[in-house]
Design an enzyme around this catalytic site. Sequence first.
Site, PDB file in Angstrom:
ATOM      1  N   ARG A 100       0.687  -1.112  -0.320  1.00 45.22           N
ATOM      2  CA  ARG A 100      -0.382  -0.185   0.313  1.00 45.22           C
ATOM      3  C   ARG A 100       0.512   1.385   0.361  1.00 45.22           C
ATOM      4  NH1 ARG A 100      -4.937  -2.207   4.638  1.00 45.22           N
ATOM      5  NH2 ARG A 100      -4.615  -3.960   4.335  1.00 45.22           N
ATOM      6  N   GLU A 171     -11.007  -1.633  -5.483  1.00 41.83           N
ATOM      7  CA  GLU A 171     -11.549  -1.139  -5.030  1.00 41.83           C
ATOM      8  C   GLU A 171     -10.885  -0.033  -4.480  1.00 41.83           C
ATOM      9  OE1 GLU A 171     -12.618  -0.757  -0.169  1.00 41.83           O
ATOM     10  OE2 GLU A 171     -10.972  -1.368  -0.938  1.00 41.83           O
TER      11      GLU A 171
END
Length: 483
Positions: A100, A171
């Site tokens: 991330r 997403e």
Amino acid sequence: MTIKDKRLDEELFLKEREEVLKAWPTGKEVDFDEAVAYHKSIPEERIMVNTLMKADQVGKTLIQPRAGVALPEEHIGLLQYLREEGEADLLPTTIDSYTRQNQYREAENGIKESREMGRSMLNGFPAVNHGVKVCRQVNEAVNVPVQVRHGTPDARLLAEITLAGGFTDFEGGGISYNIPYAKSVAIEDTIRYWQYVDRLVGYYQEHGVNINREPFGPLTGTLVPPSISHSVAIIEALLAARQGVKYLSLGYGQNGNLIQDVAAIQSLRELARDYLDKFGYDDVMVTTVFHQWMGGFPQDESKAYAVISWGAAAASLSRATKVIVKTPHEAMGIPTKEANAAGLKTTKQIVNMLQDQGLEQTHNMDEEKEMIIRETEQILNRVLELGDGDLVQGTVRAFSAGVMDIPFAPSKHNAGQVLPARDNQGAVRYLNFGNLPFSHDVKEYHREKLSERGQVEDREVDFQMVIDDIYAIGKGMLVGRPR
């Protein structure tokens, strides 16, 4: 460079792709034309758009967990277990924290340590490190669609690897995966990164591949008023549509008051449709996502099941297209696969029981929907005014001015002036409006609702209510009443 709400120039986009794919060796595995051919070979039942649209047409609420571990064989086994034992309709691949933050070398070390320790030493699946071939193995190992879930401010390489790897749903967004997740990343930067992601999805769409996009609805997850999360969802939907995205799932995080939660999902769908049509995107399809309670959970598993059940009921009665399911181990950390499956089966049972039932429109429901719509429109109209009609510039300026403000967010680019609290029925209201552009009558509505609670509890309407409400569900209540 000043960014605008314009579709990325194809030549510049393709040139940028060359640089993005050089960021980690697995980028060399991405061959766009081959990836398009691969997607066209994927069975219909593993394509997210197909499953979501079929469910939406009949008013069925699908269930989906969160899940991800470091090693491919273990991750595949986890997904298969959640599908077979947990009865999940849709599956996730939750990405690890190193990925991330684009720290692929650290993720590589985590993979190595996981193999040495015999258990996952990462809190998710490092898809960039594993590459295209392994991602395809994950998707081919199950018979339902799999979504990429993460929390990445700059998800360009992650999108390249996972979409080429056969995932059919991605997403996130430039606001929802920045302000609630990062401290120092500028909103201009993440919007630009996510213009790339959306352009990539749009590029696949132009080549005949349907990929669903889902902005992250709950934001910070605790007591976020619907009009704030709706405003972010609609902005991210419009930005995605500008880049050619045709399928969107817009989400909302449960707050706990049934009337408000149902009104929120209904108003989100209506508002999204209105704004997409107004901007000329009438060919973009919208589905909805209900996230079960994202705040603190009771440590007692029996009480945790009650929270999960309440979220399942609200999701079903709102006719959300899918519900993201929590586990009875939420208060304890990362759940076991058994606990994850148990949360799924609890939700599945309630969704099935309520599938043929609805919640009648009442005066309270209509009032709640009207207020959510008015508040959202007032925020979005001001955002567009600040940008002189340009949504990107309006969003950047709105955060700078506090016109957009997400409660409890860590970002230094967020004003952090807005404070929510529950009213006497547990609906989330505004205690402090910050610089939100609400009319006088909207503000008075919230003040009156909180004043009613203050009178019942015989105390001042102040910050202590916020603190009490944050911990209330974990202590077995919805409203944080004084002892």
